[in-house]
Write a protein that holds these residues in place. Sequence first.
Motif, PDB file in Angstrom:
ATOM      1  N   GLY A 387       0.795  -1.226   0.000  1.00  0.00           N
ATOM      2  CA  GLY A 387       0.000   0.000   0.000  1.00  0.00           C
ATOM      3  C   GLY A 387       0.818   1.263   0.000  1.00  0.00           C
ATOM      4  N   VAL A 388       1.943   1.311   0.737  1.00  0.00           N
ATOM      5  CA  VAL A 388       2.749   2.520   0.822  1.00  0.00           C
ATOM      6  C   VAL A 388       3.325   2.894  -0.543  1.00  0.00           C
ATOM      7  CG1 VAL A 388       4.820   3.519   1.863  1.00  0.00           C
ATOM      8  CG2 VAL A 388       3.296   2.088   3.239  1.00  0.00           C
ATOM      9  N   LEU A 389       3.736   1.893  -1.332  1.00  0.00           N
ATOM     10  CA  LEU A 389       4.310   2.182  -2.649  1.00  0.00           C
ATOM     11  C   LEU A 389       3.246   2.694  -3.616  1.00  0.00           C
ATOM     12  CD1 LEU A 389       6.805  -0.793  -3.135  1.00  0.00           C
ATOM     13  CD2 LEU A 389       7.238   1.497  -2.227  1.00  0.00           C
ATOM     14  N   ILE A 390       2.054   2.086  -3.602  1.00  0.00           N
ATOM     15  CA  ILE A 390       0.981   2.578  -4.471  1.00  0.00           C
ATOM     16  C   ILE A 390       0.589   3.985  -4.059  1.00  0.00           C
ATOM     17  CG2 ILE A 390      -1.354   2.135  -5.306  1.00  0.00           C
ATOM     18  CD1 ILE A 390       0.744   0.136  -6.264  1.00  0.00           C
ATOM     19  N   GLU A 391       0.568   4.242  -2.760  1.00  0.00           N
ATOM     20  CA  GLU A 391       0.271   5.595  -2.280  1.00  0.00           C
ATOM     21  C   GLU A 391       1.311   6.590  -2.780  1.00  0.00           C
ATOM     22  OE1 GLU A 391       0.671   7.937   1.929  1.00  0.00           O
ATOM     23  OE2 GLU A 391      -0.195   5.916   1.980  1.00  0.00           O
ATOM     24  N   GLN A 392       2.591   6.217  -2.715  1.00  0.00           N
ATOM     25  CA  GLN A 392       3.651   7.096  -3.201  1.00  0.00           C
ATOM     26  C   GLN A 392       3.514   7.340  -4.696  1.00  0.00           C
ATOM     27  OE1 GLN A 392       6.005   8.728  -1.384  1.00  0.00           O
ATOM     28  NE2 GLN A 392       6.562   9.738  -3.308  1.00  0.00           N
ATOM     29  N   ALA A 393       3.124   6.307  -5.451  1.00  0.00           N
ATOM     30  CA  ALA A 393       2.912   6.494  -6.890  1.00  0.00           C
ATOM     31  C   ALA A 393       1.798   7.496  -7.148  1.00  0.00           C
ATOM     32  CB  ALA A 393       2.592   5.146  -7.543  1.00  0.00           C
ATOM     33  N   LEU A 394       0.681   7.418  -6.380  1.00  0.00           N
ATOM     34  CA  LEU A 394      -0.422   8.373  -6.552  1.00  0.00           C
ATOM     35  C   LEU A 394       0.000   9.783  -6.138  1.00  0.00           C
ATOM     36  CD1 LEU A 394      -3.510   6.312  -5.317  1.00  0.00           C
ATOM     37  CD2 LEU A 394      -2.917   6.925  -7.657  1.00  0.00           C
ATOM     38  N   VAL A 395       0.817   9.893  -5.090  1.00  0.00           N
ATOM     39  CA  VAL A 395       1.308  11.209  -4.678  1.00  0.00           C
ATOM     40  C   VAL A 395       2.131  11.839  -5.798  1.00  0.00           C
ATOM     41  CG1 VAL A 395       2.915  12.376  -3.107  1.00  0.00           C
ATOM     42  CG2 VAL A 395       1.238  10.759  -2.208  1.00  0.00           C
ATOM     43  N   ASN A 396       3.001  11.053  -6.429  1.00  0.00           N
ATOM     44  CA  ASN A 396       3.800  11.591  -7.535  1.00  0.00           C
ATOM     45  C   ASN A 396       2.924  12.037  -8.697  1.00  0.00           C
ATOM     46  OD1 ASN A 396       6.034  11.018  -6.030  1.00  0.00           O
ATOM     47  ND2 ASN A 396       6.816   9.386  -7.327  1.00  0.00           N
ATOM     48  N   LEU A 397       1.882  11.256  -9.006  1.00  0.00           N
ATOM     49  CA  LEU A 397       0.990  11.624 -10.106  1.00  0.00           C
ATOM     50  C   LEU A 397       0.180  12.869  -9.761  1.00  0.00           C
ATOM     51  CD1 LEU A 397      -0.328   8.154 -11.367  1.00  0.00           C
ATOM     52  CD2 LEU A 397       1.458   9.580 -12.361  1.00  0.00           C
ATOM     53  N   LEU A 398      -0.291  12.966  -8.519  1.00  0.00           N
ATOM     54  CA  LEU A 398      -1.030  14.165  -8.107  1.00  0.00           C
ATOM     55  C   LEU A 398      -0.128  15.395  -8.147  1.00  0.00           C
ATOM     56  CD1 LEU A 398      -3.119  12.727  -5.130  1.00  0.00           C
ATOM     57  CD2 LEU A 398      -4.033  13.619  -7.287  1.00  0.00           C
ATOM     58  N   ASP A 399       1.108  15.250  -7.688  1.00  0.00           N
ATOM     59  CA  ASP A 399       2.047  16.372  -7.739  1.00  0.00           C
ATOM     60  C   ASP A 399       2.308  16.791  -9.178  1.00  0.00           C
ATOM     61  OD1 ASP A 399       4.158  18.065  -6.312  1.00  0.00           O
ATOM     62  OD2 ASP A 399       5.370  16.983  -7.784  1.00  0.00           O
ATOM     63  N   ASN A 400       2.402  15.811 -10.066  1.00  0.00           N
ATOM     64  CA  ASN A 400       2.607  16.109 -11.484  1.00  0.00           C
ATOM     65  C   ASN A 400       1.395  16.828 -12.070  1.00  0.00           C
ATOM     66  OD1 ASN A 400       4.690  15.521 -13.607  1.00  0.00           O
ATOM     67  ND2 ASN A 400       2.906  14.677 -14.652  1.00  0.00           N
ATOM     68  N   ALA A 401       0.182  16.383 -11.694  1.00  0.00           N
ATOM     69  CA  ALA A 401      -1.041  17.013 -12.206  1.00  0.00           C
ATOM     70  C   ALA A 401      -1.155  18.454 -11.720  1.00  0.00           C
ATOM     71  CB  ALA A 401      -2.259  16.197 -11.775  1.00  0.00           C
ATOM     72  N   VAL A 402      -0.824  18.712 -10.445  1.00  0.00           N
ATOM     73  CA  VAL A 402      -0.875  20.071  -9.914  1.00  0.00           C
ATOM     74  C   VAL A 402       0.103  20.966 -10.637  1.00  0.00           C
ATOM     75  CG1 VAL A 402      -0.351  21.456  -7.871  1.00  0.00           C
ATOM     76  CG2 VAL A 402      -1.747  19.391  -7.651  1.00  0.00           C
ATOM     77  N   ARG A 403       1.295  20.438 -10.908  1.00  0.00           N
ATOM     78  CA  ARG A 403       2.331  21.250 -11.540  1.00  0.00           C
ATOM     79  C   ARG A 403       1.951  21.668 -12.954  1.00  0.00           C
ATOM     80  NH1 ARG A 403       6.816  18.477 -13.218  1.00  0.00           N
ATOM     81  NH2 ARG A 403       6.544  17.102 -11.418  1.00  0.00           N
ATOM     82  N   PHE A 404       1.183  20.838 -13.651  1.00  0.00           N
ATOM     83  CA  PHE A 404       0.857  21.135 -15.041  1.00  0.00           C
ATOM     84  C   PHE A 404      -0.541  21.742 -15.211  1.00  0.00           C
ATOM     85  CE2 PHE A 404       4.434  18.385 -15.712  1.00  0.00           C
ATOM     86  CZ  PHE A 404       4.994  18.831 -16.890  1.00  0.00           C
ATOM     87  N   SER A 405      -1.377  21.689 -14.190  1.00  0.00           N
ATOM     88  CA  SER A 405      -2.750  22.189 -14.333  1.00  0.00           C
ATOM     89  C   SER A 405      -2.779  23.709 -14.234  1.00  0.00           C
ATOM     90  CB  SER A 405      -3.651  21.594 -13.252  1.00  0.00           C
ATOM     91  OG  SER A 405      -3.809  20.208 -13.444  1.00  0.00           O
ATOM     92  N   PRO A 406      -3.675  24.343 -14.982  1.00  0.00           N
ATOM     93  CA  PRO A 406      -3.837  25.800 -14.851  1.00  0.00           C
ATOM     94  C   PRO A 406      -4.559  26.139 -13.551  1.00  0.00           C
ATOM     95  CG  PRO A 406      -5.462  24.922 -16.370  1.00  0.00           C
ATOM     96  CD  PRO A 406      -4.572  23.773 -15.999  1.00  0.00           C
ATOM     97  N   ALA A 407      -4.575  27.406 -13.206  1.00  0.00           N
ATOM     98  CA  ALA A 407      -5.265  27.832 -11.985  1.00  0.00           C
ATOM     99  C   ALA A 407      -6.734  27.443 -12.055  1.00  0.00           C
ATOM    100  CB  ALA A 407      -5.127  29.350 -11.810  1.00  0.00           C
ATOM    101  N   ASP A 408      -7.248  26.884 -10.954  1.00  0.00           N
ATOM    102  CA  ASP A 408      -8.645  26.430 -10.846  1.00  0.00           C
ATOM    103  C   ASP A 408      -8.972  25.304 -11.821  1.00  0.00           C
ATOM    104  OD1 ASP A 408      -9.120  28.329  -8.872  1.00  0.00           O
ATOM    105  OD2 ASP A 408      -9.638  29.858 -10.366  1.00  0.00           O
ATOM    106  N   GLY A 409      -7.968  24.670 -12.431  1.00  0.00           N
ATOM    107  CA  GLY A 409      -8.235  23.533 -13.311  1.00  0.00           C
ATOM    108  C   GLY A 409      -8.632  22.302 -12.504  1.00  0.00           C
ATOM    109  N   GLU A 410      -9.645  21.608 -12.948  1.00  0.00           N
ATOM    110  CA  GLU A 410     -10.157  20.460 -12.201  1.00  0.00           C
ATOM    111  C   GLU A 410      -9.279  19.229 -12.434  1.00  0.00           C
ATOM    112  OE1 GLU A 410     -14.567  18.843 -11.421  1.00  0.00           O
ATOM    113  OE2 GLU A 410     -13.828  18.360 -13.434  1.00  0.00           O
ATOM    114  N   ILE A 411      -9.054  18.503 -11.355  1.00  0.00           N
ATOM    115  CA  ILE A 411      -8.335  17.228 -11.421  1.00  0.00           C
ATOM    116  C   ILE A 411      -9.312  16.131 -11.037  1.00  0.00           C
ATOM    117  CG2 ILE A 411      -6.423  15.866 -10.486  1.00  0.00           C
ATOM    118  CD1 ILE A 411      -4.977  18.476  -9.894  1.00  0.00           C
ATOM    119  N   THR A 412      -9.405  15.101 -11.848  1.00  0.00           N
ATOM    120  CA  THR A 412     -10.334  13.998 -11.583  1.00  0.00           C
ATOM    121  C   THR A 412      -9.558  12.711 -11.366  1.00  0.00           C
ATOM    122  OG1 THR A 412     -10.588  13.466 -13.940  1.00  0.00           O
ATOM    123  CG2 THR A 412     -12.130  15.071 -12.987  1.00  0.00           C
ATOM    124  N   LEU A 413     -10.037  11.930 -10.393  1.00  0.00           N
ATOM    125  CA  LEU A 413      -9.430  10.635 -10.096  1.00  0.00           C
ATOM    126  C   LEU A 413     -10.544   9.609 -10.045  1.00  0.00           C
ATOM    127  CD1 LEU A 413      -6.649   9.985  -7.442  1.00  0.00           C
ATOM    128  CD2 LEU A 413      -8.378   8.290  -7.977  1.00  0.00           C
TER     129      LEU A 413
END
Length: 504
Positions: A387-413
């Motif tokens: 579980g910890v590794l899958i969680e870390q993978a999702l954290v990296n993907l969320l961080d990547n999505a935040v970095r590339f998303s415009p202001a107020d851009g919606e992120i869906t999971l």
Amino acid sequence: MPTQIDAEQADQLFTAKPLAYAGAMVIVLISVSLAFLLHRLMPHANLSLLFLTGVLIISARTGLGPSLVASVLSFLAFNFFFTPPYYTFEVADDGDVATLIFFLLMAAITGNLAARMHQEMIKRRLSLQRISNLYEFSRHMSSAASTDDVLDTLVDHFTHSLNCPVAVYLPDNNGVPVLRTGTNLPVPLTVTDIKQAWSVIASEPLMQDQWQLLPLITDQEPVGMLVMNSEQMDSEQLNLSRSLCQQAAIALHRTQLAEDLEQVRLVSETEQLRSALLSSVSHDLRTPLASIIGSTTSLLEYGESFSSKNRTELLETVVEEARRLDRHIQNLLDMTRLGQGKLNLRRDWVDLHDIISSAVERMRDRLKEWPLKITIGSDVPLLWVHGVLIEQALVNLLDNAVRFSPADGEITLTARYLDNQVEILLCDEGPGIPPEEREKIFDMFYTARQGDRGNLQGTGLGLAIVRGMIMAHGGMVTAQGRLNHHGTCMQILLPAGPPENSEA
């Protein structure tokens, strides 16, 4: 590799055995029996053709010796049984004398020609088999990928095709020849003899008693030495052995060059990774450190003059940059474990809701400005994962999505159960990734700059770590474009159950 007929076998074929002479006598007896059955139907002079046929059969099947014996026996039998006066070796008619002499002469000539044809056929067969074996040897040598493959092919050819056991010596790191491979060959040569032979082997082959020492040498220097028992070998086989050693030397030189090039490539890649890592560390670790140092220094020097709100903002900056620094360090540690193969999976049955909730909680401060919509199907089963590794993978993907998303851009999971797999789809509304870069972004230190805000530039390790962690679980992660929307979707596929060799 086909079995080679060696020179000894050829000599056995050329030199008739006692059984061949017995066969010649049997053929003559058969010819006599047939002649008794047919002598009333044809003139006795024509019966000589029957005996001549028997001689040709013997010549074609055996050799010159049995054919001459068959010729003499046929001559005597024809004279004794079928020329008057019968059952004597006398000849009453002068014409019969000429017939008998002509028969003996033709039998000798045709028998000799048939025997020579038989020998030439054997030689051609031997030559064809040698050419075939040489072709197979050359093909195996050209396809040999390592030194061991070359040596195995060389020893196998000498052992099975030439019926000659050999031993092969190659120099070690200090240039001292050591036995590398070979068959059970009782080589009566001491280590001193081998060293002395190696010092002069480059100039010419050596001969010590019945042992032949052949160099494996290229245009530059000897790369090995072959020792064989040449007592039973003729000059043709010795010349063939030298040719085989030359081909083996070229193949050894090629494989050594390939190994050297591979070593150079690995060193070059290691240096590139080291340079990239140092560059990443110098930039991506110093940036949050600079922010932390600046904020804490300001608080220490001017803390009393700051308002409560300003002090809170500076402390939040310290916390945010410290967490960012922690993520960078964690990524570096994870990448090191993945590269060294030390990523140990401690699997357990885990609810995907818990993994996603924990990842979102870790990213709570980063996600404050971006709305996150989470949808998990009701049929999604428990996952047999670390579980910890899958969680870390999702954290990296969320961080990547935040970095590339415009202001107020919606992120869906979203997560759903699909074909005995669990699909996790994380989508943003950023500028998207060009199709030609969707595979490259999973390479180490590769960073897509399109839409990336300069102050959030990453190390290029996050997605490489995500793929490594997901593949360690038997899954896969890919980048896809969004339908009818700008942005990127990261798709994770994980097996719904444990692998067959895992215990629940």
